[in-house]
Design an enzyme around this catalytic site. Structure first.
Site, PDB file in Angstrom:
ATOM      1  N   CYS A   1      11.907   7.488  14.115  1.00  0.00           N
ATOM      2  CA  CYS A   1      11.144   6.816  15.169  1.00  0.00           C
ATOM      3  C   CYS A   1      11.997   6.621  16.418  1.00  0.00           C
ATOM      4  CB  CYS A   1      10.563   5.491  14.684  1.00  0.00           C
ATOM      5  SG  CYS A   1      11.697   4.531  13.704  1.00  0.00           S
TER       6      CYS A   1
ATOM      7  N   GLU B   1       4.380  11.197  21.967  1.00  0.00           N
ATOM      8  CA  GLU B   1       5.393  11.609  21.009  1.00  0.00           C
ATOM      9  C   GLU B   1       4.961  12.884  20.263  1.00  0.00           C
ATOM     10  OE1 GLU B   1       5.939   8.776  17.856  1.00  0.00           O
ATOM     11  OE2 GLU B   1       7.802   9.697  17.158  1.00  0.00           O
TER      12      GLU B   1
ATOM     13  N   LYS C   1       0.907  -1.142   0.000  1.00  0.00           N
ATOM     14  CA  LYS C   1       0.000   0.000   0.000  1.00  0.00           C
ATOM     15  C   LYS C   1       0.947   1.192   0.000  1.00  0.00           C
ATOM     16  CE  LYS C   1      -1.370   2.831   2.478  1.00  0.00           C
ATOM     17  NZ  LYS C   1      -1.224   4.297   2.489  1.00  0.00           N
TER      18      LYS C   1
ATOM     19  N   GLY D   1       4.581   3.496  11.147  1.00  0.00           N
ATOM     20  CA  GLY D   1       3.926   4.801  11.128  1.00  0.00           C
ATOM     21  C   GLY D   1       3.406   5.180  12.495  1.00  0.00           C
ATOM     22  N   SER D   2       2.279   5.905  12.494  1.00  0.00           N
ATOM     23  CA  SER D   2       1.765   6.461  13.747  1.00  0.00           C
ATOM     24  C   SER D   2       1.027   5.402  14.569  1.00  0.00           C
ATOM     25  CB  SER D   2       0.801   7.605  13.452  1.00  0.00           C
ATOM     26  OG  SER D   2      -0.387   7.082  12.869  1.00  0.00           O
TER      27      SER D   2
ATOM     28  N   GLY E   1      -1.521   2.600  13.046  1.00  0.00           N
ATOM     29  CA  GLY E   1      -1.107   1.219  13.326  1.00  0.00           C
ATOM     30  C   GLY E   1      -2.159   0.490  14.145  1.00  0.00           C
TER      31      GLY E   1
ATOM     32  N   GLU F   1       5.126  -1.094  13.644  1.00  0.00           N
ATOM     33  CA  GLU F   1       6.138  -0.370  14.422  1.00  0.00           C
ATOM     34  C   GLU F   1       5.638   1.055  14.473  1.00  0.00           C
ATOM     35  OE1 GLU F   1       8.912   2.367  14.444  1.00  0.00           O
ATOM     36  OE2 GLU F   1       9.920   1.196  12.895  1.00  0.00           O
TER      37      GLU F   1
END
Lengths: 528, 528
Positions: B301, B392, B183, B240-241, B245, B264
């Site tokens: 990250c 974060e 994707k 990603g976020s 996720g 992750e």
């Protein structure tokens, strides 16, 4: 002596208001002991103790954990006849089965003791520094498996020893360094308490922290639900029905912090019988499968619930033979009135479906709680069109599917849910002509068997007991064999960590003398 | 040349009605190419092709898969300047970074090629038969890792090469024998298409089946949702976020057949700075951390978002030094207006919280889409009481927490969410006095670093890039290093299987000459 109390760590406790008894299906009466279901306070205490215990237990050496596991095995043997009698009174299973299962449980505990004593299971991996690498220096990085945290174990009704209180899930978790809280199975709460007492004794003898193990009684679903929702529980092991396993998986995945649930659930264990094999050994097969279908009153997760063949005279002969053989077998007792109740209901529901034909059913009188075995047939197209035919009927019952041809056989296999096992019955030369059938079968199962029966799960490193959903919730793990420890551990890296502060497994001098992957090479060598 | 089309297997396709463009944040303009979002028909075609391709790809030899992976690396290099220019135009990142990331991507592909060519990664395990064992004979059982099925990969915005189209997730899945459907990330759809073209070329050159790889454009969430819900998709990789996720994890766990999602996600990467270290190297640390916080405009990250210390004059001095150092750094461009928009919003929201004090913020004029770095301080108790401080802020921003004492420091660490990394800054002698602090930190992270910075994730077997939730959805796996292949494989057992029908990895004669565990001993020996 069985008291009916919970073990909240080392402490016996029975503060809850809910009580229950276990049931003797052979005598059709309740057993005497009144069990106290754990209440919320006790549940929270057990988790709190487990969390505290984890701080020390996670750093306990392999040697110490091995002593603990071996002591559990010793203490279970110490329970002697009381354990065997309690087991039989709570399951209706014979003494030989009880002793056999105890042996398996002991073997599992000692296998994990061996594993952690030797120590290489942590997959220690070391990449040494390259300080002058361009454009950037390379750090020293070292990795090993560490325990994930407190694990909740749900025992199985059908294996009160080997898949319950001190069964594979518990042994693997303790070996990993994870405290365990067992949600005791209500059908064998007495057996569970005795085994729990052995674990607690062993923990005390070998200096393990209070909270390393707790055993909580429960009569319904509440205790399990509270445990799985508790934020300090880090993983769940379960053996049982798809409905219950999925419910726990859903609970765990809805948490703020989702946690892994390894649930080993239902399976119909398809057996594919090729034509030549039927010609050469149809008679023997009928006997073998009559035995496998009725073994342990069909109460095995690897029970062959589905036989798949291609329509032919030899298949008709086999069905006739199997029909005769299966009613020669003496019916036996099921674990509990609820279980025989479900068996009879599920079987009836299925037999009432269109296009399913009963070809043999034991119909003489049987003792109460004894199961009448049965087999039925369906065409390949009927099977493909009715999802009800795909469901497990827990007990001594199998469907034989008569496929039109090889293509339909392959199609039937492809449409199956995930399975623990698949079996191929073939002449040696015959199998290589059925690559597509075999390949389809492989993609649906965790273990594939040649010319055998699926019942019987060898405890060894090469065993996979698991499989695509719904055989298990995660096909990437096994519930049996020492590799089942991988469910309860996570990899952990140390970067540029001082040698003196590293765990022994990763120290330069390799004090534990374990096999490690150092700069891509497996070795027991020290580092300079 | 970038066309804006999808790759549905080997076929280019653009049947959907939705189109979009990528954005050049340095020039603050849209890039030219019009991308066509995959529609439902194209999505289903891609999955159908992947499922077909799996039938052959799952049995493709390690040597063949290695050729494929190396060919992908070669073809990516063949893309030359067009790839680098497209990368830069879609990210605002400098050329050096693009080339560095390409190098990492190539290295990852070649590492997996090495791994599967050598072949021992399948963990072949053999337990030979004992026909005369009492009371029951022992079967011959052999186990190896097999691919799980088609994998959907969601690329990360911040690593358009190394964690995207042909990044670690894709390389690991292809190495395992799993077809991949990417994707594509809408922010770097052009980079994605170029890399996809390299993969398709490589697949054709090396005779891989059509459907082994597809690349689907998407501007929103629909394509991803349809892919994760598709019953023939068997696993998901995501970087990603937390929000995205978790949404994918929830989708996957609500399926009739739940599938593993390795996501992750976010991390604030706590850095614990002990007092003596501040005394001896506070100045150097301030420089080092000013660089680490602003590296790649804080879009890593592993960016250090949280510095934890114990209140003291030396900590005050460090904060002052860091305040000075951080504003010396030239601001740089973020990936996209949306990302800088989120950065500014999240930072503002946080700076408006009570008990958070901005101590330094770059306040000169900056180019559009350039981020102003900032640092803030909070007391230990403020941090403990306000969950907003734990989140974060993706970008060049850090909070320094001034704890009252060691106990509070330990408490702060224990209350943190799961993290990718934790760092300890200490004098060598000092660390051993802080066992509880270190132990608390270990339980919250996947990797622990001594006297370094968390930014920089070495690609090597000992690396763990993952960690307790929400650093990842499953702490039992890593996203970086060859062991990340374990996310996409499952163990599979053969029982009493004829030698001629076994895969080469498990045959008696060990034709691949791989390391295998035979009756508990690691060996390359043949079996008799």
């Amino acid at each position: 002596m069985i008291t009916g109390e919970n073990y909240i760590g080392f402490q016996k406790s029975s503060e809850g208001a809910i009580t229950f008894k276990t049931f003797n299906p052979q005598l059709n009466i309740e057993n005497d002991t009144v069990f106290s279901e754990a209440n919320l306070k006790e549940i929270n205490q057990a988790v709190c103790l487990a969390t505290d215990a984890f701080r020390t237990f996670q750093n306990t050496s392999g040697t110490q954990k091995a002593k603990f596991l071996n002591a559990i095995a010793d203490e279970i043997l110490e329970l002697g006849d009381e354990l065997i009698e309690t087991y039989c009174s709570e399951t209706g299973l014979p003494e030989g089965r009880a002793k056999g299962e105890r042996g398996r449980t002991i073997f599992q505990l000692r296998s994990f003791a061996e594993l952690v004593k030797e120590g290489s299971w942590v997959e220690a991996t070391i990449d040494t520094a390259i300080p002058d690498r361009q454009p950037l220096p390379k750090s020293d990085i070292r990795k090993m498996m560490v325990p994930i945290g407190p694990v909740v174990v749900f025992g199985a009704s059908n294996f009160p020893l080997a898949y319950s209180t001190a069964g594979g899930d518990t042994a693997a978790a303790l070996a990993a360094g994870c405290p365990v809280i067992v949600k005791s199975h209500p059908m064998h709460a007495g057996t569970g308490e005795l085994v729990a007492s052995a674990i607690i004794k062993a923990a005390k003898e070998t200096g393990m922290p209070n909270g390393v193990f707790s055993n909580l009684n429960s009569s319904g679903i509440d205790v399990g639900v509270q445990l799985v929702k508790h934020p300090d529980v880090k993983a769940v092991g379960f053996t049982g029905s798809i409905k219950a396993g999925r419910a726990l998986y859903d609970l765990a995945s809805h948490r703020k912090e989702p946690i892994p649930v390894f649930a080993e659930m239902g399976s119909v264990n398809p057996v594919v019988i090729l034509p030549n094999a039927l010609k050469t050994k149809g008679n023997v097969l009928a006997k073998t499968y009559a035995n496998s279908i009725t073994l342990g009153t069909g109460q095995f997760c690897t029970n062959p619930g589905l036989l798949l063949g291609i329509k032919s005279e030899v298949l008709d002969d086999f069905i006739e033979n199997l029909s005769e053989e299966i009613i020669k077998i003496e019916p036996s007792c099921m674990l509990h009135p609820n279980i025989i109740g479900s068996y009879e209901t599920n079987k009836e529901n299925l037999l009432n479906q269109d296009r399913l034909n009963v070809v043999s059913q034991y119909d003489a009188d049987v003792n109460i709680n004894y199961a009448r075995q049965a087999i039925a047939t369906a065409s390949g197209s009927a099977f493909l069109e009715n999802p009800a035919f795909h469901k497990e009927v827990f007990g001594p019952f199998s469907i034989i599917v008569q496929c039109e041809n090889e293509e339909q056989l392959e199609q039937v296999i492809s449409k199956l849910d995930g399975q623990l096992t698949g079996t191929l019955i073939a002449d040696n030369d015959e199998a290589s002509n059925y690559n597509k059938v075999i390949s389809a079968l492989q993609n649906r199962v965790g273990r594939i068997i040649f010319n055998g029966v699926p019942t019987g799960v060898e405890v060894c490193p090469s065993m996979v007991h698991g499989g695509p959903y719904p055989a298990s919730t995660d096909s990437r793990f096994t519930a049996v064999g020492v590799n089942s420890i991988k469910r309860w551990v996570r990899p952990f890296s140390y970067q540029d960590w001082p040698n003196s502060l590293l765990p022994d497994e990763l120290k330069n001098e390799n004090p534990l003398d374990i096999s490690r992957t150092v700069n891509n090479k497996l070795t027991k060598d020290k580092l300079n």
